[in-house]
Design a protein around this motif. Structure first.
Motif, PDB file in Angstrom:
ATOM      1  N   ARG A 110      30.765  45.150  29.437  1.00 28.34           N
ATOM      2  CA  ARG A 110      31.445  45.435  28.452  1.00 28.34           C
ATOM      3  C   ARG A 110      32.347  44.456  28.204  1.00 28.34           C
ATOM      4  NH1 ARG A 110      31.821  50.185  32.351  1.00 28.34           N
ATOM      5  NH2 ARG A 110      32.879  49.235  33.829  1.00 28.34           N
ATOM      6  N   VAL A 111      32.658  43.571  28.902  1.00 30.16           N
ATOM      7  CA  VAL A 111      32.992  41.553  28.928  1.00 30.16           C
ATOM      8  C   VAL A 111      32.241  41.477  27.323  1.00 30.16           C
ATOM      9  CG1 VAL A 111      33.639  39.939  29.541  1.00 30.16           C
ATOM     10  CG2 VAL A 111      34.166  41.666  30.708  1.00 30.16           C
ATOM     11  N   GLU A 112      31.093  40.602  27.884  1.00 36.43           N
ATOM     12  CA  GLU A 112      29.710  40.917  27.047  1.00 36.43           C
ATOM     13  C   GLU A 112      29.997  41.386  25.634  1.00 36.43           C
ATOM     14  OE1 GLU A 112      25.586  39.269  27.548  1.00 36.43           O
ATOM     15  OE2 GLU A 112      26.111  40.787  28.464  1.00 36.43           O
ATOM     16  N   ILE A 113      30.360  42.994  25.553  1.00 32.99           N
ATOM     17  CA  ILE A 113      31.097  43.116  24.445  1.00 32.99           C
ATOM     18  C   ILE A 113      31.698  43.088  23.511  1.00 32.99           C
ATOM     19  CG2 ILE A 113      30.999  45.511  23.616  1.00 32.99           C
ATOM     20  CD1 ILE A 113      28.600  46.560  25.507  1.00 32.99           C
ATOM     21  N   GLY A 114      32.762  42.995  24.000  1.00 36.97           N
ATOM     22  CA  GLY A 114      33.971  42.225  23.726  1.00 36.97           C
ATOM     23  C   GLY A 114      33.443  41.072  23.571  1.00 36.97           C
ATOM     24  N   MET A 115      32.916  39.949  23.850  1.00 36.77           N
ATOM     25  CA  MET A 115      33.105  38.812  22.840  1.00 36.77           C
ATOM     26  C   MET A 115      32.006  38.941  21.902  1.00 36.77           C
ATOM     27  SD  MET A 115      32.180  37.262  26.783  1.00 36.77           S
ATOM     28  CE  MET A 115      32.133  34.973  26.305  1.00 36.77           C
ATOM     29  N   LEU A 116      30.797  40.085  21.869  1.00 38.96           N
ATOM     30  CA  LEU A 116      30.395  40.001  20.406  1.00 38.96           C
ATOM     31  C   LEU A 116      30.943  40.059  19.416  1.00 38.96           C
ATOM     32  CD1 LEU A 116      27.197  39.787  19.651  1.00 38.96           C
ATOM     33  CD2 LEU A 116      26.690  42.223  19.966  1.00 38.96           C
ATOM     34  N   ALA A 117      31.553  42.028  19.237  1.00 39.80           N
ATOM     35  CA  ALA A 117      32.470  41.621  18.622  1.00 39.80           C
ATOM     36  C   ALA A 117      33.141  40.635  18.093  1.00 39.80           C
ATOM     37  CB  ALA A 117      32.978  42.908  19.071  1.00 39.80           C
TER      38      ALA A 117
ATOM     39  N   ARG B 105      38.316  36.236  25.065  1.00 37.16           N
ATOM     40  CA  ARG B 105      38.448  34.964  25.338  1.00 37.16           C
ATOM     41  C   ARG B 105      37.968  34.145  24.051  1.00 37.16           C
ATOM     42  NH1 ARG B 105      33.539  36.045  29.929  1.00 37.16           N
ATOM     43  NH2 ARG B 105      35.185  36.611  31.191  1.00 37.16           N
ATOM     44  N   VAL B 106      37.198  35.077  22.861  1.00 40.70           N
ATOM     45  CA  VAL B 106      36.716  34.472  21.468  1.00 40.70           C
ATOM     46  C   VAL B 106      37.987  34.085  20.983  1.00 40.70           C
ATOM     47  CG1 VAL B 106      35.689  34.434  20.154  1.00 40.70           C
ATOM     48  CG2 VAL B 106      34.168  34.973  22.493  1.00 40.70           C
ATOM     49  N   LEU B 107      38.835  35.352  20.571  1.00 38.69           N
ATOM     50  CA  LEU B 107      39.706  35.661  19.572  1.00 38.69           C
ATOM     51  C   LEU B 107      40.817  36.110  20.198  1.00 38.69           C
ATOM     52  CD1 LEU B 107      38.053  37.327  16.430  1.00 38.69           C
ATOM     53  CD2 LEU B 107      39.657  35.041  16.735  1.00 38.69           C
ATOM     54  N   PRO B 108      42.003  35.479  20.713  1.00 43.23           N
ATOM     55  CA  PRO B 108      42.914  35.629  21.361  1.00 43.23           C
ATOM     56  C   PRO B 108      43.383  36.690  20.182  1.00 43.23           C
ATOM     57  CG  PRO B 108      43.232  33.100  21.715  1.00 43.23           C
ATOM     58  CD  PRO B 108      41.824  33.776  20.366  1.00 43.23           C
ATOM     59  N   LEU B 109      43.874  37.471  21.335  1.00 41.03           N
ATOM     60  CA  LEU B 109      45.147  38.393  20.532  1.00 41.03           C
ATOM     61  C   LEU B 109      46.983  38.876  19.831  1.00 41.03           C
ATOM     62  CD1 LEU B 109      43.666  41.762  22.251  1.00 41.03           C
ATOM     63  CD2 LEU B 109      42.615  41.159  19.622  1.00 41.03           C
TER      64      LEU B 109
END
Length: 207
Positions: A9-16, A147-151
């Protein structure tokens, strides 16, 4: 869809987020279209609540529509916008057979310019099917994305309701299309609808 691990799930969030970062300056005339799946226009689906099959489901959908009007609608003008994939459900994710790690994504047919946080909400919503603990599942997707794109603060504020809005959107569109054109809706799976309503009930019970 299979139940995914915390790491997936963390990885999918990073991919998005990697995808959205890559799309940040992308533009296309076709991206600015009116689209029934665009979460920005969720309020306009209220007229389709009548197509739901039980009073309980109608009431739940109305509650989410009311939450959207109260929480999300006032913040819409302030939310960052860009072109997003807009449909990162499990059918569109590619996992490596060896270890289940995420290797890619497919199906860019729903791409649209909308609020960026819709990407996170849609991705998280589809990972709530059959999840006993929706909060932790959501949190893992958000953690990976951020982690990739701060919200931004406003994006975080609208996320819980946007996730519910996506789940309701699917069920409203499926119910409406089933009645409008039964022959054309065979691709919508009943078990997914059942899981969707269960996930919504779990979200509805959260403080």
């Amino acid at each position: 869809g299979t139940i995914l691990s915390r790491a997936q799930r963390v990885e999918i969030g990073m991919l998005a987020a990697r995808l959205d970062r890559a799309l940040a300056d992308f533009d296309h005339p076709g991206a600015n279209r009116a689209f029934i799946w665009d979460l920005v226009h969720f309020a306009s689906l209220r007229e389709k609540v009548a197509f739901l099959d039980t009073d309980q489901r109608k009431a739940l959908a109305e509650r989410v529509l009311d939450r959207f009007a109260g929480t999300v609608a006032p913040l819409l003008p302030a939310l960052p916008r860009q072109i997003v994939h807009n449909d990162l459900n499990q059918n569109n994710l590619l996992l490596r057979p060896q270890d289940g790690s995420v290797s890619g994504l497919i199906d860019f047919g729903d791409m649209i310019r909308t609020i960026r946080v819709a990407e996170v909400a849609i991705t998280a919503a589809h990972l709530l099917y059959r999840e006993a603990d929706p909060m932790s599942a959501m949190a893992q997707v958000v953690k990976g994305y951020a982690r990739v794109l701060p919200l931004e603060v406003n994006e975080i504020a609208v996320l819980p309701v946007l996730i519910q809005a996506r789940l309701v959107t699917r069920e409203l569109i499926v119910s409406w299309r089933r009645q409008a054109n039964p022959a054309a809706t065979t691709s919508y799976r009943d078990d997914v609808s059942r899981f969707g309503w269960e996930a919504l009930a779990r979200c509805d019970a959260l403080p």
